[in-house]
Design a protein around this motif. Structure first.
Motif, PDB file in Angstrom:
ATOM      1  N   TYR A  26       1.142  -1.143  -0.425  1.00  0.00           N
ATOM      2  CA  TYR A  26      -0.514  -0.056   0.020  1.00  0.00           C
ATOM      3  C   TYR A  26       1.413   1.047   0.083  1.00  0.00           C
ATOM      4  O   TYR A  26       1.518   1.487   1.434  1.00  0.00           O
ATOM      5  CB  TYR A  26      -1.191   0.203   1.349  1.00  0.00           C
ATOM      6  N   TRP A  27       1.115   1.806  -1.376  1.00  0.00           N
ATOM      7  CA  TRP A  27       1.302   3.503  -1.119  1.00  0.00           C
ATOM      8  C   TRP A  27       0.639   4.028  -2.338  1.00  0.00           C
ATOM      9  O   TRP A  27      -0.456   3.899  -2.646  1.00  0.00           O
ATOM     10  CB  TRP A  27       3.012   3.132  -1.461  1.00  0.00           C
ATOM     11  N   LYS A  28       0.947   5.714  -2.078  1.00  0.00           N
ATOM     12  CA  LYS A  28       0.173   6.558  -2.295  1.00  0.00           C
ATOM     13  C   LYS A  28       0.955   6.375  -3.978  1.00  0.00           C
ATOM     14  O   LYS A  28       1.491   6.540  -4.221  1.00  0.00           O
ATOM     15  CB  LYS A  28       0.473   7.779  -1.549  1.00  0.00           C
ATOM     16  N   PRO A  29      -0.903   6.790  -4.348  1.00  0.00           N
ATOM     17  CA  PRO A  29      -0.553   7.054  -5.731  1.00  0.00           C
ATOM     18  C   PRO A  29       1.013   7.626  -6.462  1.00  0.00           C
ATOM     19  O   PRO A  29       0.489   9.006  -6.042  1.00  0.00           O
ATOM     20  CB  PRO A  29      -1.608   6.661  -6.742  1.00  0.00           C
ATOM     21  N   HIS A  30       1.383   7.535  -7.263  1.00  0.00           N
ATOM     22  CA  HIS A  30       2.156   8.952  -8.277  1.00  0.00           C
ATOM     23  C   HIS A  30       1.172   9.351  -9.034  1.00  0.00           C
ATOM     24  O   HIS A  30       0.462   9.155  -9.447  1.00  0.00           O
ATOM     25  CB  HIS A  30       3.892   8.276  -9.177  1.00  0.00           C
ATOM     26  N   PRO A  31       1.700  10.574  -8.639  1.00  0.00           N
ATOM     27  CA  PRO A  31       0.710  11.858 -10.129  1.00  0.00           C
ATOM     28  C   PRO A  31       0.301  11.422 -11.586  1.00  0.00           C
ATOM     29  O   PRO A  31      -0.113  11.576 -11.417  1.00  0.00           O
ATOM     30  CB  PRO A  31       0.910  12.775  -9.410  1.00  0.00           C
ATOM     31  N   ASP A  32       1.323  10.650 -11.663  1.00  0.00           N
ATOM     32  CA  ASP A  32       1.199  10.253 -13.519  1.00  0.00           C
ATOM     33  C   ASP A  32       0.325   8.828 -13.247  1.00  0.00           C
ATOM     34  O   ASP A  32      -0.458   8.875 -13.783  1.00  0.00           O
ATOM     35  CB  ASP A  32       2.849   9.440 -13.412  1.00  0.00           C
ATOM     36  N   ASP A  33       0.145   8.470 -12.461  1.00  0.00           N
ATOM     37  CA  ASP A  33      -1.085   7.983 -12.290  1.00  0.00           C
ATOM     38  C   ASP A  33      -2.828   8.231 -12.736  1.00  0.00           C
ATOM     39  O   ASP A  33      -3.056   7.738 -13.313  1.00  0.00           O
ATOM     40  CB  ASP A  33      -1.608   6.709 -11.127  1.00  0.00           C
TER      41      ASP A  33
END
Ligand SMILES: Cc1cc2nc3c(=O)[nH]c(=O)nc-3n(C[C@H](O)[C@H](O)[C@H](O)COP(=O)(O)OP(=O)(O)OC[C@H]3O[C@@H](n4cnc5c(N)ncnc54)[C@H](O)[C@@H]3O)c2cc1C
Ligand SMILES: *[C@@H]1O[C@H](CO)[C@@H](O)[C@H](O)[C@H]1NC(C)=O
Ligand SMILES: *[C@@H]1O[C@H](CO)[C@@H](O)[C@H](O)[C@H]1NC(C)=O
Ligand SMILES: *[C@@H]1O[C@H](CO)[C@@H](O)[C@H](O)[C@H]1NC(C)=O
Ligand SMILES: *[C@@H]1O[C@H](CO)[C@@H](O)[C@H](O)[C@H]1NC(C)=O
Length: 573
Positions: free
Chosen positions: A124-131
């Protein structure tokens, strides 16, 4: 990853089963019926019920975690409030016994309360902005998603130290590999403090684990929803299809699937009620097909089937949309190294015969080796590759202690965000979904990115002193190795399927790719929505469930903001 396709050999067909204990549907109606209790379904159901709407959440499978009265557990957990889904050291067991699976789905998935978030590795980790910025349409960019990201991470903080005593266990492999990554120039980050550091970085894996037990939506959003009097949950209740007249849905047909299941037709509030499909990339596609929504050739299969043919909605009401035609998954390629410092822990053995000290530490203190997610994941590293087509691809490298020897590690290259290859899924006459075209490496620039990424990683890992290569062998080129692994579900499946009902403003009825509009409403309908991995137009950088929770919060806001369909706007057949 080639982690296999294990299915329940004797799984009962869902169609037409009858069970003595089944409860017939009553005449109560709901503002929202949410179908499927996975990553998307739990979050959207909680948000809608928080807004005061009456919500019914329908799940085809049985309860899973202890908190919701799950029962599946090894004998050493009997008498505790825990099941196999709660204990991180047992998460591996699905690969040993194939339970739970969805026998009609064609790939591994979790058909239990919680869906994928009950059975997965909880990474579980925060999505990269490009996602968001690369994959998603207007209104769904990273800046639009920021407040939902904050909300999700306040409810599900995650941790990279799952043991309650604050110690990291079984770190031999992590320590060995991270030293090599350091000398290759990688930067250590705490994954959830540095969502944008996804090139030449590595981290301890973070998990939705709290108090040494699986956390995630089952221990947050579902608990708050369940405490509300305007929320109802039926497990063991399989939705066969939505009931609709033209573009207006009045309810769902439910088949009891044993246990405490319900059966019959359950309706939404007349005029204003809505149905939300959250049955996963395969389950949602199946429901759309069985409800007469999809490509005509696929709908004809449903029409020709013995289970659905005679009851299917008439052809003049079919809605022609490209359901299932834009699916994607991480491209998984496993490589293996070994190192004398790597120590293998017998997580499979922990099912029937756990190390007694580890069992006691877990049961009494929620600490120790059994808080480690099997089979001991990490480190997780990220690189980026500039594609030959000018598009950047993101790669997540996921390491685990498992392989051909006791000192082996398997490292999966997940080629993700930025890939342009897409696959296709459909349905067969027995109502099983299947992958017809695997989404892996169909595009030359995707394939080159897998090769270039691997070539670079071989160089980095070779900096670990004392490392030996199992696959690829030292003499094999990266190109020959990537080409040697078939681009099939059996060899590349990463269990991160997305995209069967893509979101977009390009209406799929008129040649676009999108199945749902920017409010997640199915084109051609006025009250049918999709809120799960199906709407993702492309695959994320890393493990997708965080992005699905965030998208589900966003979708709930957009759906609640929509004016109710006007009474009398119903299509007449
Ligand atoms: C083995 C495995 C490991 C994974 N590891 C990770 C990980 O570590 N981290 C991560 O982020 N992601 C991981 N994933 C992926 C992640 O779990 C999925 O992307 C996510 O759960 C998908 O969410 P969803 O809401 O689209 O569908 P799901 O979570 O699959 O939920 C769909 C739900 O709908 C139910 N359903 C289906 N059809 C019907 C019907 N007709 N009627 C009623 N109910 C129905 C299903 O039983 C299920 O509960 C993993 C997945 C698997 C299978
Ligand atoms: C089990 O009980 C313990 C002690 O009351 C509690 O802390 C924990 O959250 C419970 N776990 C589950 C899965 O219900
Ligand atoms: C679990 O069992 C308890 C006690 O019987 C009950 O109150 C609760 O509603 C059950 N929860 C679910 C999800 O069935
Ligand atoms: C990723 O890092 C590599 C190595 O430092 C660099 O060459 C490349 O340009 C970076 N890619 C992106 C998209 O930033
Ligand atoms: C890769 O692409 C990024 C972003 O487009 C760019 O900044 C970087 O310089 C490129 N790297 C190489 C090695 O071409």
């Amino acid at each position: 990853m080639a982690k296999g396709l294990l299915f329940l050999a004797a799984a009962a067909s869902l169609t037409g089963s009858t069970f003595a204990a089944c409860t017939p549907a009553d005449s109560k109606t709901y503002d929202y019926i949410v179908v499927g209790s996975g990553a998307g379904g739990i979050v959207v159901a909680d948000k809608l019920s928080e807004a005061g709407k009456s919500v019914l959440l329908l799940e085809r499978g049985p309860p899973s975690t202890g908190k919701f009265n799950g029962t599946q557990k090894p004998s050493w957990l009997s008498g505790t409030n825990l099941t196999r889904y709660d204990v991180p050291g047992l998460f591996n067991q699905i690969w040993a016994d194939g339970v739970p699976s969805c026998p009609d789905t064609g790939v591994q998935a979790g058909c239990v309360l919680g869906g994928g978030v009950a059975v997965n590795s909880a990474l579980y980790w925060k999505p990269h902005p490009d996602d968001w910025d690369v994959n998603f349409p207007t209104g769904w960019k990273s800046t639009d998603m920021a407040k939902y990201t904050d909300s999700v991470f306040s409810r599900i903080p995650g941790t990279y130290i799952p043991s309650k005593d604050g110690k990291l266990y079984l770190q031999q492999a992590y320590d060995t590999v991270s030293k090599g990554l350091d000398s290759a120039g990688f930067k250590y980050v705490v994954a959830n403090d540095a969502p944008t550091s996804k090139n030449m970085s590595y981290a301890h894996p973070a998990f939705y684990i709290a108090n040494g037990e699986r956390h995630g939506p089952l221990r947050s959003y579902l608990e708050t929803a369940y405490a509300r009097s305007n929320f109802a949950l039926y497990t063991d209740s399989n939705v066969r299809r939505v009931v609709r007249t033209g573009g207006h849905v009045t309810g769902v047909e439910v088949q009891c699937n044993g246990g405490n299941g319900h059966s019959g037709t359950i309706n939404v509030t007349p005029g204003t009620g809505r149905v939300i499909l959250a049955a996963g990339t395969f389950g949602t596609a199946r429901l759309l097909f069985r409800s007469g929504i999809g490509p005509t050739d696929i709908l004809n299969v449903v029409k020709g089937s013995s289970t659905d043919g005679s009851t299917m909605i008439s052809t003049d009401q079919w809605i022609n949309l490209p359901v299932g035609s834009n699916v994607n998954d991480h491209v998984g390629t496993d490589i293996q190294i070994s190192h004398p410092n790597v120590v293998n822990y017998d997580f499979y053995g922990a099912w029937s015969n756990p190390v007694s000290a580890d069992k006691d530490a877990y049961l009494n203190k929620r600490s120790g080796a059994l808080t480690v997610v099997a089979p001991n994941l990490g480190p997780i590293a990220w690189t980026m590759v500039n594609g030959t087509d000018g598009k950047v691809r993101h790669i997540q490298w996921q390491m685990r202690v498992e392989g051909r020897s006791n000192t082996a590690m398997t490292i999966t290259q997940y080629l993700g965000m930025g890939t342009t290859s897409r696959g296709k899924i459909d349905i067969q006459a027995n109502m099983n979904t299947r992958v017809v075209t695997a989404p892996y490496l169909r595009d030359a620039a995707d394939k080159q990115a897998a090769i270039d990424g691997l070539e670079a990683m071989r160089g980095y890992l070779s900096k670990i002193s004392g490392v030996s290569w199992i696959t690829p062998t030292a003499s094999q080129t990266s190109q020959a190795f990537i080409n040697s692994v078939p681009a099939t579900v059996a060899s590349r499946n990463s269990n991160h399927w997305v995209g069967s009902a893509t979101i977009g403003s390009d209406d799929g009825r008129t040649g676009g790719k999108a199945v749902v509009d920017l409010d997640t409403k199915v084109y051609g309908t006025d009250n049918l929505f999709v809120v799960d991995a199906s709407i993702f137009p492309g695959i994320t950088t890393g493990n997708p469930s965080a992005a699905i929770f965030i998208a589900a919060e966003k979708a709930a806001d957009r759906i609640l903001a929509l004016a109710a369909p006007a009474q009398g706007r119903r299509f007449k057949a």
